[in-house]
Write a protein that holds these residues in place. Structure first.
Motif, mmCIF file in Angstrom:
data_model
loop_
_atom_site.group_PDB
_atom_site.id
_atom_site.type_symbol
_atom_site.label_atom_id
_atom_site.label_comp_id
_atom_site.label_asym_id
_atom_site.label_seq_id
_atom_site.Cartn_x
_atom_site.Cartn_y
_atom_site.Cartn_z
ATOM 1 N N VAL A 39 4.085 9.203 -3.672
ATOM 2 C CA VAL A 39 3.247 8.012 -3.529
ATOM 3 C C VAL A 39 3.037 7.747 -2.038
ATOM 4 C CG1 VAL A 39 2.987 5.556 -4.038
ATOM 5 C CG2 VAL A 39 4.188 7.045 -5.659
ATOM 6 N N VAL B 70 1.947 5.587 1.057
ATOM 7 C CA VAL B 70 1.714 4.163 1.282
ATOM 8 C C VAL B 70 1.282 3.921 2.726
ATOM 9 C CG1 VAL B 70 3.317 3.420 -0.504
ATOM 10 C CG2 VAL B 70 4.140 3.697 1.811
ATOM 11 N N GLN B 71 0.410 2.942 2.894
ATOM 12 C CA GLN B 71 -0.042 2.522 4.221
ATOM 13 C C GLN B 71 0.944 1.490 4.738
ATOM 14 O OE1 GLN B 71 -3.538 3.481 5.634
ATOM 15 N NE2 GLN B 71 -2.086 3.187 7.301
ATOM 16 N N CYS C 156 -1.800 3.538 -1.358
ATOM 17 C CA CYS C 156 -1.766 2.097 -1.610
ATOM 18 C C CYS C 156 -1.009 1.399 -0.489
ATOM 19 C CB CYS C 156 -1.114 1.790 -2.961
ATOM 20 S SG CYS C 156 0.629 2.233 -3.066
ATOM 21 N N GLY C 157 -1.158 0.092 -0.394
ATOM 22 C CA GLY C 157 -0.383 -0.691 0.557
ATOM 23 C C GLY C 157 1.049 -0.847 0.077
ATOM 24 N N ASP D 214 1.480 -3.624 -2.471
ATOM 25 C CA ASP D 214 0.935 -3.251 -3.774
ATOM 26 C C ASP D 214 1.924 -2.352 -4.519
ATOM 27 O OD1 ASP D 214 -1.403 -4.667 -3.387
ATOM 28 O OD2 ASP D 214 -2.472 -2.958 -2.525
ATOM 29 N N TYR D 215 2.532 -1.430 -3.786
ATOM 30 C CA TYR D 215 3.533 -0.567 -4.406
ATOM 31 C C TYR D 215 4.730 -1.389 -4.898
ATOM 32 C CZ TYR D 215 7.865 1.995 -4.594
ATOM 33 O OH TYR D 215 9.100 2.448 -4.990
ATOM 34 N N ARG E 258 4.956 -3.004 -8.307
ATOM 35 C CA ARG E 258 5.107 -2.138 -9.476
ATOM 36 C C ARG E 258 6.492 -1.491 -9.471
ATOM 37 N NH1 ARG E 258 0.147 -0.292 -7.126
ATOM 38 N NH2 ARG E 258 1.107 1.731 -6.635
#
Length: 240
Positions: free
Chosen positions: A106, A108-109, A152-153, A156-157, A160
């Protein structure tokens, strides 16, 4: 070593198939395989199919043999949550993480990520990383291709996946990586960018239930930390 190739379509039970153009070019022009050379094909659904190559001009065909239900997946379902890294570091991280057995990646930014991607550029880069994951499977013998998720940011991660164990590498943490309790299910490993996680990001991760862990007294680069941690967890909980 017999060359392995990923087929982007379900392999039939028997017969002869034509290889996709890019795969045929790689086999015949790059690897210089010849008529009758053995190859191994896999379609990502598990198992692999030995085959004999047939080169006809610019086209390549494969005569399929009996499917082998070979699995080389780790009993540890480990997901790498990697903050975007600059240059070709992400390619390296994705390839080696796949070779080490991660189940998914995943990207991530993060606040301090040097690399910034959005829109079409982000989608194309993820597609490229997915192909890097495929090549990692071809090299390492894996027959299931890990998914590289859309970028995703971090927040946001964090919204979840609350039900699984989430470990975040933090040089200031007091617990060692191997102090964590083995999870019954999936584990996710969070790795920061070149400049590290910001204080706000670390606080958000702790609030979301992430457990801070350190890898000894040394501060590792982002392209080193995740791979070292994956190897350690595979040794403790996986199949090393």
């Amino acid at each position: 070593m017999i060359s392995r190739f990923f087929c982007p379509f379900p392999l039939p039970a028997s017969g002869e198939i034509q290889l996709p153009e890019a795969l045929a070019h790689h086999a015949a022009r790059v690897l210089r395989l010849r008529d009758g050379d053995p190859v191994i094909l896999f379609d990502g659904s598990g198992g692999e199919v030995p085959a004999l190559l047939s080169v006809r001009g610019k086209q390549c065909f494969a005569a399929l043999q009996d499917r082998r239900e070979v699995e080389r997946e780790s009993p540890l379902r480990l997901v790498l949550v990697q903050a975007l890294a600059s240059g070709d570091k992400m390619d390296w991280i994705v390839q080696k993480a796949v070779e080490l057995g991660v189940a998914a990646i995943v990207p991530v930014q993060a606040e301090r990520s040097v690399l910034r991607l959005a829109g079409e550029r982000a989608a194309k880069r993820v597609e490229h990383w997915q192909q890097v994951a495929v090549s990692g499977c071809e090299q390492s013998g894996r027959n299931r291709v890990p998914l590289v998720a859309p970028i995703c940011g971090l927040r946001d991660y964090l919204a979840r996946h609350r039900e699984c164990l989430r470990l975040i590498l933090d040089p200031m943490a007091t617990q060692r990586l191997l102090d964590a309790v083995r999870p019954a299910g999936e584990a996710q490993l969070l790795i920061g960018p070149e400049g590290g996680w910001s204080d706000d990001e670390l606080a958000a991760c702790r609030s979301a239930g992430c457990v801070g862990m350190r890898l000894g007294p040394r501060v590792l680069r982002t392209e080193t930390a995740g791979l070292a941690a994956i190897a350690a967890l595979q040794t403790a909980w996986g199949d090393f």
